[in-house]
Write a protein that holds these residues in place. Structure first.
Motif, PDB file in Angstrom:
ATOM      1  N   GLY A 156      13.314   6.277   9.247  1.00  0.00           N
ATOM      2  CA  GLY A 156      13.744   4.921   8.914  1.00  0.00           C
ATOM      3  C   GLY A 156      12.800   3.833   9.385  1.00  0.00           C
ATOM      4  O   GLY A 156      13.212   2.694   9.604  1.00  0.00           O
ATOM      5  N   LEU A 157      11.529   4.188   9.543  1.00  0.00           N
ATOM      6  CA  LEU A 157      10.554   3.209  10.007  1.00  0.00           C
ATOM      7  C   LEU A 157       9.544   2.831   8.920  1.00  0.00           C
ATOM      8  O   LEU A 157       8.514   2.248   9.217  1.00  0.00           O
ATOM      9  CB  LEU A 157       9.790   3.780  11.219  1.00  0.00           C
ATOM     10  CG  LEU A 157      10.623   4.009  12.484  1.00  0.00           C
ATOM     11  CD1 LEU A 157       9.858   4.862  13.492  1.00  0.00           C
ATOM     12  CD2 LEU A 157      11.009   2.675  13.116  1.00  0.00           C
ATOM     13  N   LEU A 158       9.842   3.205   7.681  1.00  0.00           N
ATOM     14  CA  LEU A 158       8.892   2.942   6.609  1.00  0.00           C
ATOM     15  C   LEU A 158       9.636   2.385   5.411  1.00  0.00           C
ATOM     16  O   LEU A 158      10.798   2.731   5.178  1.00  0.00           O
ATOM     17  CB  LEU A 158       8.219   4.263   6.203  1.00  0.00           C
ATOM     18  CG  LEU A 158       7.029   4.115   5.260  1.00  0.00           C
ATOM     19  CD1 LEU A 158       5.792   3.748   6.055  1.00  0.00           C
ATOM     20  CD2 LEU A 158       6.769   5.396   4.485  1.00  0.00           C
ATOM     21  N   SER A 159       8.952   1.541   4.649  1.00  0.00           N
ATOM     22  CA  SER A 159       9.614   1.094   3.443  1.00  0.00           C
ATOM     23  C   SER A 159       9.416   2.153   2.361  1.00  0.00           C
ATOM     24  O   SER A 159       8.302   2.520   1.998  1.00  0.00           O
ATOM     25  CB  SER A 159       9.131  -0.316   3.079  1.00  0.00           C
ATOM     26  OG  SER A 159       8.382  -0.294   1.908  1.00  0.00           O
ATOM     27  N   ILE A 160      10.549   2.680   1.913  1.00  0.00           N
ATOM     28  CA  ILE A 160      10.555   3.751   0.909  1.00  0.00           C
ATOM     29  C   ILE A 160      10.717   3.119  -0.470  1.00  0.00           C
ATOM     30  O   ILE A 160      11.643   2.340  -0.693  1.00  0.00           O
ATOM     31  CB  ILE A 160      11.693   4.752   1.204  1.00  0.00           C
ATOM     32  CG1 ILE A 160      11.383   5.498   2.513  1.00  0.00           C
ATOM     33  CG2 ILE A 160      11.874   5.739   0.052  1.00  0.00           C
ATOM     34  CD1 ILE A 160      12.466   6.465   2.949  1.00  0.00           C
ATOM     35  N   HIS A 161       9.773   3.426  -1.364  1.00  0.00           N
ATOM     36  CA  HIS A 161       9.825   2.837  -2.706  1.00  0.00           C
ATOM     37  C   HIS A 161      10.760   3.605  -3.615  1.00  0.00           C
ATOM     38  O   HIS A 161      11.517   3.029  -4.381  1.00  0.00           O
ATOM     39  CB  HIS A 161       8.417   2.765  -3.310  1.00  0.00           C
ATOM     40  CG  HIS A 161       7.433   2.038  -2.433  1.00  0.00           C
ATOM     41  ND1 HIS A 161       6.085   2.307  -2.432  1.00  0.00           N
ATOM     42  CD2 HIS A 161       7.612   1.066  -1.504  1.00  0.00           C
ATOM     43  CE1 HIS A 161       5.474   1.516  -1.553  1.00  0.00           C
ATOM     44  NE2 HIS A 161       6.386   0.765  -0.971  1.00  0.00           N
ATOM     45  N   SER A 162      10.673   4.932  -3.549  1.00  0.00           N
ATOM     46  CA  SER A 162      11.605   5.744  -4.342  1.00  0.00           C
ATOM     47  C   SER A 162      11.662   7.143  -3.757  1.00  0.00           C
ATOM     48  O   SER A 162      10.881   7.498  -2.883  1.00  0.00           O
ATOM     49  CB  SER A 162      11.180   5.787  -5.814  1.00  0.00           C
ATOM     50  OG  SER A 162       9.923   6.436  -5.924  1.00  0.00           O
ATOM     51  N   GLY A 163      12.600   7.916  -4.260  1.00  0.00           N
ATOM     52  CA  GLY A 163      12.797   9.263  -3.746  1.00  0.00           C
ATOM     53  C   GLY A 163      13.942   9.309  -2.753  1.00  0.00           C
ATOM     54  O   GLY A 163      14.576   8.285  -2.484  1.00  0.00           O
ATOM     55  N   GLU A 164      14.198  10.522  -2.230  1.00  0.00           N
ATOM     56  CA  GLU A 164      15.369  10.698  -1.368  1.00  0.00           C
ATOM     57  C   GLU A 164      15.053  11.516  -0.131  1.00  0.00           C
ATOM     58  O   GLU A 164      14.201  12.398  -0.152  1.00  0.00           O
ATOM     59  CB  GLU A 164      16.449  11.472  -2.138  1.00  0.00           C
ATOM     60  CG  GLU A 164      17.210  10.666  -3.160  1.00  0.00           C
ATOM     61  CD  GLU A 164      18.173  11.579  -3.901  1.00  0.00           C
ATOM     62  OE1 GLU A 164      19.298  11.780  -3.400  1.00  0.00           O
ATOM     63  OE2 GLU A 164      17.775  12.118  -4.949  1.00  0.00           O
ATOM     64  N   VAL A 165      15.779  11.212   0.933  1.00  0.00           N
ATOM     65  CA  VAL A 165      15.785  12.051   2.131  1.00  0.00           C
ATOM     66  C   VAL A 165      17.216  12.562   2.282  1.00  0.00           C
ATOM     67  O   VAL A 165      18.158  11.776   2.371  1.00  0.00           O
ATOM     68  CB  VAL A 165      15.390  11.245   3.393  1.00  0.00           C
ATOM     69  CG1 VAL A 165      15.413  12.149   4.626  1.00  0.00           C
ATOM     70  CG2 VAL A 165      14.015  10.591   3.225  1.00  0.00           C
ATOM     71  N   LEU A 166      17.354  13.889   2.285  1.00  0.00           N
ATOM     72  CA  LEU A 166      18.681  14.484   2.434  1.00  0.00           C
ATOM     73  C   LEU A 166      18.735  15.251   3.742  1.00  0.00           C
ATOM     74  O   LEU A 166      17.836  16.035   4.060  1.00  0.00           O
ATOM     75  CB  LEU A 166      18.980  15.453   1.277  1.00  0.00           C
ATOM     76  CG  LEU A 166      18.894  14.890  -0.139  1.00  0.00           C
ATOM     77  CD1 LEU A 166      19.113  16.001  -1.174  1.00  0.00           C
ATOM     78  CD2 LEU A 166      19.936  13.795  -0.334  1.00  0.00           C
ATOM     79  N   LEU A 167      19.796  15.008   4.494  1.00  0.00           N
ATOM     80  CA  LEU A 167      19.997  15.728   5.746  1.00  0.00           C
ATOM     81  C   LEU A 167      21.290  16.502   5.615  1.00  0.00           C
ATOM     82  O   LEU A 167      22.356  15.907   5.430  1.00  0.00           O
ATOM     83  CB  LEU A 167      20.069  14.731   6.913  1.00  0.00           C
ATOM     84  CG  LEU A 167      20.115  15.331   8.306  1.00  0.00           C
ATOM     85  CD1 LEU A 167      18.778  15.959   8.685  1.00  0.00           C
ATOM     86  CD2 LEU A 167      20.502  14.262   9.331  1.00  0.00           C
ATOM     87  N   GLU A 168      21.192  17.808   5.662  1.00  0.00           N
ATOM     88  CA  GLU A 168      22.349  18.678   5.422  1.00  0.00           C
ATOM     89  C   GLU A 168      23.109  18.244   4.173  1.00  0.00           C
ATOM     90  O   GLU A 168      24.327  18.131   4.167  1.00  0.00           O
ATOM     91  CB  GLU A 168      23.238  18.714   6.660  1.00  0.00           C
ATOM     92  CG  GLU A 168      22.507  19.401   7.809  1.00  0.00           C
ATOM     93  CD  GLU A 168      23.277  19.452   9.111  1.00  0.00           C
ATOM     94  OE1 GLU A 168      23.905  18.430   9.456  1.00  0.00           O
ATOM     95  OE2 GLU A 168      23.230  20.488   9.769  1.00  0.00           O
TER      96      GLU A 168
ATOM     97  N   MET B 216       0.833  -1.198   0.000  1.00  0.00           N
ATOM     98  CA  MET B 216       0.000   0.000   0.000  1.00  0.00           C
ATOM     99  C   MET B 216       0.876   1.260   0.000  1.00  0.00           C
ATOM    100  O   MET B 216       1.682   1.462   0.902  1.00  0.00           O
ATOM    101  CB  MET B 216      -0.897  -0.020   1.238  1.00  0.00           C
ATOM    102  CG  MET B 216      -1.993   0.993   1.183  1.00  0.00           C
ATOM    103  SD  MET B 216      -3.265   0.603   2.400  1.00  0.00           S
ATOM    104  CE  MET B 216      -2.298   0.611   3.899  1.00  0.00           C
ATOM    105  N   THR B 217       0.721   2.065  -1.049  1.00  0.00           N
ATOM    106  CA  THR B 217       1.492   3.297  -1.125  1.00  0.00           C
ATOM    107  C   THR B 217       0.733   4.419  -0.430  1.00  0.00           C
ATOM    108  O   THR B 217      -0.442   4.660  -0.721  1.00  0.00           O
ATOM    109  CB  THR B 217       1.740   3.670  -2.603  1.00  0.00           C
ATOM    110  OG1 THR B 217       2.445   2.603  -3.218  1.00  0.00           O
ATOM    111  CG2 THR B 217       2.577   4.939  -2.715  1.00  0.00           C
ATOM    112  N   ILE B 218       1.386   5.073   0.514  1.00  0.00           N
ATOM    113  CA  ILE B 218       0.754   6.166   1.263  1.00  0.00           C
ATOM    114  C   ILE B 218       1.374   7.506   0.864  1.00  0.00           C
ATOM    115  O   ILE B 218       0.676   8.487   0.663  1.00  0.00           O
ATOM    116  CB  ILE B 218       0.906   5.951   2.792  1.00  0.00           C
ATOM    117  CG1 ILE B 218       0.269   4.622   3.215  1.00  0.00           C
ATOM    118  CG2 ILE B 218       0.299   7.122   3.557  1.00  0.00           C
ATOM    119  CD1 ILE B 218      -1.224   4.518   3.045  1.00  0.00           C
ATOM    120  N   LEU B 219       2.682   7.526   0.722  1.00  0.00           N
ATOM    121  CA  LEU B 219       3.343   8.759   0.293  1.00  0.00           C
ATOM    122  C   LEU B 219       3.445   8.733  -1.226  1.00  0.00           C
ATOM    123  O   LEU B 219       3.998   7.803  -1.815  1.00  0.00           O
ATOM    124  CB  LEU B 219       4.732   8.879   0.931  1.00  0.00           C
ATOM    125  CG  LEU B 219       4.752   8.807   2.463  1.00  0.00           C
ATOM    126  CD1 LEU B 219       6.166   9.031   2.991  1.00  0.00           C
ATOM    127  CD2 LEU B 219       3.782   9.813   3.074  1.00  0.00           C
TER     128      LEU B 219
END
Ligand SMILES: Nc1ncnc2c1ncn2[C@@H]1O[C@H](COP(=O)(O)OP(=O)(O)O)[C@@H](O)[C@H]1O
Ligand SMILES: [Mg+2]
Length: 240
Positions: free
Chosen positions: A49-61, A14-17
């Motif tokens: 880091g508690l979700l399965s990410i299908h695609s895309g990015e998280v950038l921190l600094e 199920m895709t939520i984001l």
């Protein structure tokens, strides 16, 4: 300091984001608002880091931290205060604080940090030996925030801190977040109490159907009739 780029993810199949993108600056408070089930809490789980990410990015600094584990996110200076009550009721206030430093290698630093956060939250010092359950709801939320601060985070993700608190206590918790922001911490918050949350925020993001639909200065969103409409009969109204 934090950027989400076209993030897709969800639970199982199920895709939520559905392509969440936004960028927040250091030492600002940003509130994520939106209808129930829009995916606000899911955004936090994706970052932490508690979700399965299908695609895309998280950038921190600028650094790619997509799919980092929670322990890695903590090491990167990110902390997460989930929705609801998360103190250990029978443990003392002091021991609850200690839990915030459980991943630290150097326990003498943890002791010093507990002392520092108790300076910031005098009520916790006063009640350090009492079980957490003996604290009022607002004090328990402060304990959770204090515990989240133990490792000196750069970014705090806080999900619906006002739930179950009286208006006075809500303001107390908000004041705590403002103080953190003034000390250089970046705050990303989810709130149902949209009007009062936007009133104390620098920026707001409207999340709908797993997408960031609007992102602007909080005062602009507060005066935007489209935002009012989205929440007609909902929390924007109720919060007045
Ligand atoms: N652990 C889970 N497993 C499956 N579906 C979930 C889980 N958590 C939330 N959901 C679903 O994901 C959607 C978004 O939930 P959530 O992010 O909690 O919304 P919000 O915080 O905006 O109210 C909802 O449809 C919800 O039912
Ligand atoms: Mg939620």
């Amino acid at each position: 300091m934090l950027e989400l780029k076209d993030l897709y993810g969800g639970y199982g199949k199920m895709t939520i984001l559905n392509g969440v993108s936004f960028k927040i600056d250091r030492a600002t408070i940003t509130t994520l608002i939106g209808p129930n089930g829009a995916g606000k809490s899911t955004v936090f789980k994706a970052i932490f880091g508690l979700l399965s990410i299908h695609s895309g990015e998280v950038l921190l600094e600028g650094k790619d931290v997509t799919r980092s584990r929670p322990s890695e996110m903590i090491a990167h200076g990110v902390t997460y205060v989930p929705q609801g009550r998360n103190v250990v009721p029978q443990l003392s206030v002091y021991h609850n604080l200690e839990l915030g430093g459980i991943t630290a290698k150097d326990q003498s630093t943890v002791k010093r940090r507990i002392d520092e956060v108790m300076d910031q939250f005098p009520i916790l010092r006063e009640k350090r030996n009492e079980p957490a359950i003996a604290l009022s709801g607002g004090q328990q939320k402060q304990l959770e925030i204090a515990r989240a601060l133990l490792l000196d985070p750069k970014l705090i993700l806080i999900d619906e801190p006002s739930i179950g608190l009286s208006p006075n206590l809500v303001q107390e918790v908000f004041q705590t977040l403002i103080r953190l922001r003034d000390n250089g911490v970046t705050v990303l918050m989810v709130e149902q109490n949209a009007r009062s949350a936007l009133a104390m925020s620098d920026f707001g993001i409207v999340l709908e159907l797993g997408q960031a639909r609007m992102h602007d200065r909080a005062d602009k969103l507060l005066n935007d009739p489209r935002v009012g409409q989205l929440f007609l009969g909902g929390s924007m109204e109720a919060a007045e």
